[in-house]
Write a protein that holds these residues in place. Structure first.
Motif, short mmCIF file in Angstrom:
data_model
loop_
_atom_site.label_atom_id
_atom_site.label_comp_id
_atom_site.label_asym_id
_atom_site.label_seq_id
_atom_site.Cartn_x
_atom_site.Cartn_y
_atom_site.Cartn_z
N THR A 76 -11.41 -7.97 -19.64
CA THR A 76 -11.04 -7.94 -21.05
C THR A 76 -12.15 -7.41 -21.94
OG1 THR A 76 -11.79 -10.22 -21.41
CG2 THR A 76 -9.48 -9.90 -20.76
N ARG A 77 -13.36 -7.34 -21.42
CA ARG A 77 -14.50 -6.87 -22.23
C ARG A 77 -15.34 -5.93 -21.39
NH1 ARG A 77 -17.57 -8.69 -26.77
NH2 ARG A 77 -16.06 -10.37 -27.04
N PHE A 78 -15.64 -4.75 -21.99
CA PHE A 78 -16.40 -3.72 -21.28
C PHE A 78 -17.46 -3.12 -22.21
CE2 PHE A 78 -12.19 -3.91 -19.48
CZ PHE A 78 -12.35 -3.70 -18.12
N PHE A 79 -18.60 -2.83 -21.63
CA PHE A 79 -19.62 -2.02 -22.29
C PHE A 79 -19.94 -0.85 -21.36
CE2 PHE A 79 -20.22 -5.91 -24.64
CZ PHE A 79 -20.69 -5.51 -25.88
N HIS A 80 -20.06 0.34 -21.93
CA HIS A 80 -20.42 1.52 -21.16
C HIS A 80 -21.69 2.13 -21.75
CE1 HIS A 80 -16.12 1.20 -20.11
NE2 HIS A 80 -16.48 1.79 -18.98
N ALA A 81 -22.69 2.29 -20.89
CA ALA A 81 -23.90 3.00 -21.29
C ALA A 81 -23.61 4.50 -21.28
CB ALA A 81 -25.04 2.68 -20.32
N ILE A 82 -24.02 5.18 -22.33
CA ILE A 82 -23.79 6.62 -22.46
C ILE A 82 -25.06 7.34 -22.03
CG2 ILE A 82 -23.17 8.49 -24.03
CD1 ILE A 82 -21.94 6.30 -25.87
N MET A 83 -24.98 8.05 -20.90
CA MET A 83 -26.16 8.69 -20.32
C MET A 83 -25.92 10.18 -20.12
SD MET A 83 -27.18 5.79 -17.49
CE MET A 83 -25.59 5.97 -16.65
N PRO A 84 -26.71 11.04 -20.76
CA PRO A 84 -26.55 12.48 -20.56
C PRO A 84 -26.80 12.86 -19.10
CG PRO A 84 -27.92 12.03 -22.48
CD PRO A 84 -27.74 10.73 -21.76
N LYS A 85 -26.00 13.75 -18.57
CA LYS A 85 -26.19 14.21 -17.20
C LYS A 85 -27.51 14.94 -17.03
CE LYS A 85 -21.24 14.66 -16.07
NZ LYS A 85 -20.15 15.61 -15.75
N GLU A 86 -28.02 15.50 -18.12
CA GLU A 86 -29.28 16.23 -18.06
C GLU A 86 -30.49 15.32 -17.97
OE1 GLU A 86 -30.15 16.83 -22.85
OE2 GLU A 86 -28.93 18.32 -21.78
N GLY A 87 -30.25 14.00 -18.09
CA GLY A 87 -31.34 13.04 -18.04
C GLY A 87 -31.81 12.64 -19.42
#
Length: 205
Positions: A76-87
Motif C-alpha cells: 500500500t505504500r511505496f517509495f522509489h529512488a530516482i537514479m540517472p542511468k548515467e550515474g
C-alpha cells in the motif's frame, strides 16, 4: 485466528509492483524503510519541499522524519529512488500510496536542483503510472497540490490529468501561517492504459 491478529497481519509485498522501473534515463528503485529514509532525508529541512508536499511542520528531527515517512510495505505504500542511468547518485524520490478503493496518491520530489526543468517529473511519472496502471489493485490516480504550485499543475495537465477539485483556503501553511488553496487532479487507470496504448499482460493483473 482472532480478529486482532487478523488486523495486525501484513500482506506480503506484491512481487510485480515491487519490481524496479526503468525509463529512458532513469532507474526507479523500490525502497525499503532504510532506503526511503535515506533518499528523502534532503526533504526534512527544506522549506520549499515541505510546503509543496503540504507537511505540517517547518522542519523535522531525524527521529520525527522516520515516523513521518512511514514504512514502505510493497503493498500500500511505496517509495522509489530516482537514479540517472548515467550515474551520479539519487536525484529525488517518488512517493505512492494505494488505498482500499484502488486510488493511488502520487507525490514526487527532485531535490537535485540541477535536474529541474529537464523533464524528470514527466518521465518518472509516466514510468510509475505505466507500471502501476496494469495492476488489478489500481483503479485511479490522484494528485493533490497547492494552487500556487504552478510547475506541478502544468505537469499534471501535460500528462492528461483532469482537474476535479479546487479547495479554497484548505491548508494552513506552518511557514507563513496563512490558509492556502489546493487543487486535485485525477486519472483513471483504464484511461491511462488507453492513452499510452499499454498492452496488459494477464500475469500483471
Amino acid at each position: 485466528m482472532g480478529i486482532d491478529k487478523l488486523l495486525l497481519r501484513r500482506e506480503p509485498p506484491d512481487p510485480y509492483l515491487c519490481q524496479p522501473i526503468r525509463t529512458d534515463r532513469f532507474v526507479l528503485a523500490n525502497c525499503n524503510l532504510r532506503d526511503a529514509i535515506k533518499v528523502t532525508a534532503p526533504w526534512r529541512a527544506d522549506p520549499e519541499i515541505l510546503e509543496n508536499l503540504m507537511y505540517g511542520q517547518r522542519s523535522y528531527s531525524a527521529f520525527a522524519w522516520v515516523r513521518s515517512v512511514g514504512r514502505p510495505d510493497g503493498q500500500t505504500r511505496f517509495f522509489h529512488a530516482i537514479m540517472p542511468k548515467e550515474g551520479g547518485g539519487t536525484i529525488g524520490a517518488h512517493r505512492l500510496s494505494i488505498n482500499r478503493s484502488g486510488t493511488v496518491s502520487l507525490a514526487i520530489v527532485i531535490h537535485a536542483r540541477s535536474w529541474w526543468g529537464k523533464g524528470v517529473f514527466e518521465e518518472v511519472r509516466r514510468g510509475i503510472m505505466d507500471h502501476f496502471a496494469v495492476s488489478e489493485r489500481v483503479t485511479r490516480f490522484e494528485g493533490h497540490v497547492l494552487a500556487r504550485n504552478v510547475s506541478s499543475i502544468y505537469n499534471y495537465q501535460k500528462l492528461g490529468f483532469r482537474l476535479v477539485g479546487y479547495e479554497n483556503k484548505s491548508w494552513l501553511s506552518p511557514f507563513s501561517e496563512t490558509l492556502l488553496d489546493t487543487v486535485q487532479f485525477e486519472m483513471m487507470a483504464d484511461d491511462w492504459i488507453a492513452q499510452r496504448h499499454i498492452k496488459v499482460d494477464a500475469d500483471d493483473r
